[in-house]
Design an enzyme around this catalytic site. Structure first.
Site, PDB file in Angstrom:
ATOM      1  N   LYS A   1      -1.577  -8.063   4.386  1.00 15.37           N
ATOM      2  CA  LYS A   1      -1.756  -8.455   2.983  1.00 15.37           C
ATOM      3  C   LYS A   1      -0.756  -9.513   2.551  1.00 15.37           C
ATOM      4  O   LYS A   1      -1.031 -10.293   1.639  1.00 15.37           O
ATOM      5  CB  LYS A   1      -1.716  -7.229   2.081  1.00 15.37           C
ATOM      6  CG  LYS A   1      -0.364  -6.607   1.828  1.00 15.37           C
ATOM      7  CD  LYS A   1       0.248  -7.045   0.502  1.00 15.37           C
ATOM      8  CE  LYS A   1       1.555  -6.369   0.207  1.00 15.37           C
ATOM      9  NZ  LYS A   1       2.504  -6.139   1.270  1.00 15.37           N
TER      10      LYS A   1
ATOM     11  N   LYS B   1      -1.038  -4.335  13.924  1.00 17.43           N
ATOM     12  CA  LYS B   1      -0.951  -3.975  12.508  1.00 17.43           C
ATOM     13  C   LYS B   1      -1.003  -2.460  12.321  1.00 17.43           C
ATOM     14  O   LYS B   1      -2.002  -1.808  12.649  1.00 17.43           O
ATOM     15  CB  LYS B   1      -2.101  -4.619  11.733  1.00 17.43           C
ATOM     16  CG  LYS B   1      -2.108  -4.285  10.241  1.00 17.43           C
ATOM     17  CD  LYS B   1      -0.887  -4.824   9.527  1.00 17.43           C
ATOM     18  CE  LYS B   1      -0.940  -4.514   8.035  1.00 17.43           C
ATOM     19  NZ  LYS B   1       0.305  -4.905   7.353  1.00 17.43           N
TER      20      LYS B   1
ATOM     21  N   LYS C   1       6.753 -10.053   5.421  1.00 13.31           N
ATOM     22  CA  LYS C   1       7.071 -10.496   4.061  1.00 13.31           C
ATOM     23  C   LYS C   1       7.917 -11.762   4.096  1.00 13.31           C
ATOM     24  O   LYS C   1       7.677 -12.721   3.350  1.00 13.31           O
ATOM     25  CB  LYS C   1       7.799  -9.380   3.307  1.00 13.31           C
ATOM     26  CG  LYS C   1       6.945  -8.137   3.086  1.00 13.31           C
ATOM     27  CD  LYS C   1       7.744  -6.991   2.508  1.00 13.31           C
ATOM     28  CE  LYS C   1       6.861  -5.805   2.173  1.00 13.31           C
ATOM     29  NZ  LYS C   1       6.061  -5.312   3.306  1.00 13.31           N
TER      30      LYS C   1
ATOM     31  N   GLY D   1       0.809  -1.217   0.000  1.00 13.99           N
ATOM     32  CA  GLY D   1       0.000   0.000   0.000  1.00 13.99           C
ATOM     33  C   GLY D   1       0.836   1.258   0.000  1.00 13.99           C
ATOM     34  O   GLY D   1       0.440   2.287  -0.559  1.00 13.99           O
ATOM     35  N   ASN D   2       2.027   1.187   0.606  1.00 14.09           N
ATOM     36  CA  ASN D   2       2.907   2.358   0.635  1.00 14.09           C
ATOM     37  C   ASN D   2       3.469   2.680  -0.744  1.00 14.09           C
ATOM     38  O   ASN D   2       3.946   3.798  -0.979  1.00 14.09           O
ATOM     39  CB  ASN D   2       4.050   2.126   1.626  1.00 14.09           C
ATOM     40  CG  ASN D   2       3.570   2.196   3.066  1.00 14.09           C
ATOM     41  OD1 ASN D   2       2.778   3.059   3.405  1.00 14.09           O
ATOM     42  ND2 ASN D   2       4.023   1.281   3.901  1.00 14.09           N
TER      43      ASN D   2
END
Length: 315
Positions: free
Chosen positions: A214, A128, A276, A11-12
């Site tokens: 995500k 989060k 990640k 999103g960033n």
């Protein structure tokens, strides 16, 4: 041979300092130029995306306009709203880029319900980060005014934190599979998907106040659709240990056991690189016939050559 590839976009990467719709659409126009390389290569493409900055800003807008006649929407609904808006922007950008290159491909954005457990411990420990980065003073003011929890995020400032339960299923996975099988480029699980819990008796789904990471939602999706390649995009071409230190080391091909050792050494920042890495490990361990890569959007050409990014392998 065509590969099935799931690409998780942060999103960033969509929202930086300018939160306007125009700026985010322009960012996704550039993103589409990179992503279309997979389609030109003959691969079937599924794209997921984050929404942390966007849903945080939307929550601020909702709170500012909250009134009896115009009540603020809950977090799960805000996740759905941002999944829809970012999905539209990315769908539009991909459609136009494919048209410009003379490629006939349908693109579909699927609003996605991601199932979580109501007993997930995350509901009692919000971690989060969402929304904009704040100074410590701004975070304290917001916390006092709203009762929300704020935590320091990877040395970049303070952000609001909310529960982040792990996904246990994806309601629309068969729809996604059918779209992939038809040759459609699919945008799904945006913002980690809309968190829902399932009633054990009726099987009815109900939205909950949370945000799913995500990367974990993308990992779950990759396993369920049988992806050959799960690519997690970030701001750097490779994962590093001792990052930003004189002895930093770039990881090119790394085993899951090596990554677990690095996690034990706190090499990866929570809320940033750590999820990640954990998602890549989980995908390779749960679906050993697939491969995971962590890299940047700009490095996709090298990935297509076969040697780009940090490639995570079993072992």
């Amino acid at each position: 041979m065509s590969r099935k590839i799931v690409v998780a976009l942060g999103g960033n990467a969509i929202l930086s300092s300018d939160a306007s719709a125009k700026a985010q659409q322009e960012a996704l126009i550039q993103t589409a130029k990179y992503l279309v390389q997979f389609i030109e290569n003959g691969d079937e493409l599924v794209v997921t995306h984050g929404n942390g900055p966007q849903v945080g800003n939307l929550l601020l807008q909702q709170a500012a306009a909250d009134s009896e006649k115009n009540p603020a929407m809950p977090l799960d609904t805000c996740v759905a709203m941002t999944e829809g808006s970012i999905g539209f922007w990315l769908q539009n950008a991909l459609v136009n880029e494919l048209q410009a290159r003379g490629i006939k491909k349908d693109v579909a954005a699927v609003v996605t319900q991601v199932i979580v457990s109501k007993d997930d411990p995350a509901f009692s420990n919000p971690t989060k980060p969402i929304g904009p980065f704040l100074t410590e003073e701004e975070a304290k003011e917001q916390a006092e005014a709203t009762g929300a929890t704020f935590k320091e995020d990877a040395g970049r400032g303070y952000r609001k934190v909310v529960p982040s339960p792990k996904p246990v299923g994806i309601k629309e996975v068969n729809t996604v599979k059918n779209l992939i099988a038809s040759g459609t480029v699919v945008i799904t699980a945006g913002g980690g998907g809309i968190p829902v819990v399932e009633d054990p008796e009726t099987k009815f789904l109900t939205g909950v106040e949370a945000v799913i990471d995500k990367d974990f939602a993308s990992q779950t999706l990759s396993e369920l659709v049988g992806a050959d390649l799960f690519i997690v995009l970030t701001g750097v071409d490779n994962v590093y240990v001792n990052f930003n230190k004189p002895d930093q080391q770039k990881l090119e091909t790394v085993t899951t056991s090596e990554l677990k050792k690095y996690i034990g050494e706190n090499q990866f920042a929570p809320g940033s690189m750590l999820p990640k890495v954990e998602a890549a490990i989980a995908f390779v361990e749960n679906y050993p016939q697939g491969k995971a890569i962590i890299t940047s959007l700009e490095n996709i050409a090298e990935v297509l050559k076969g040697d780009g990014g940090t490639q995570v392998v079993a072992g």
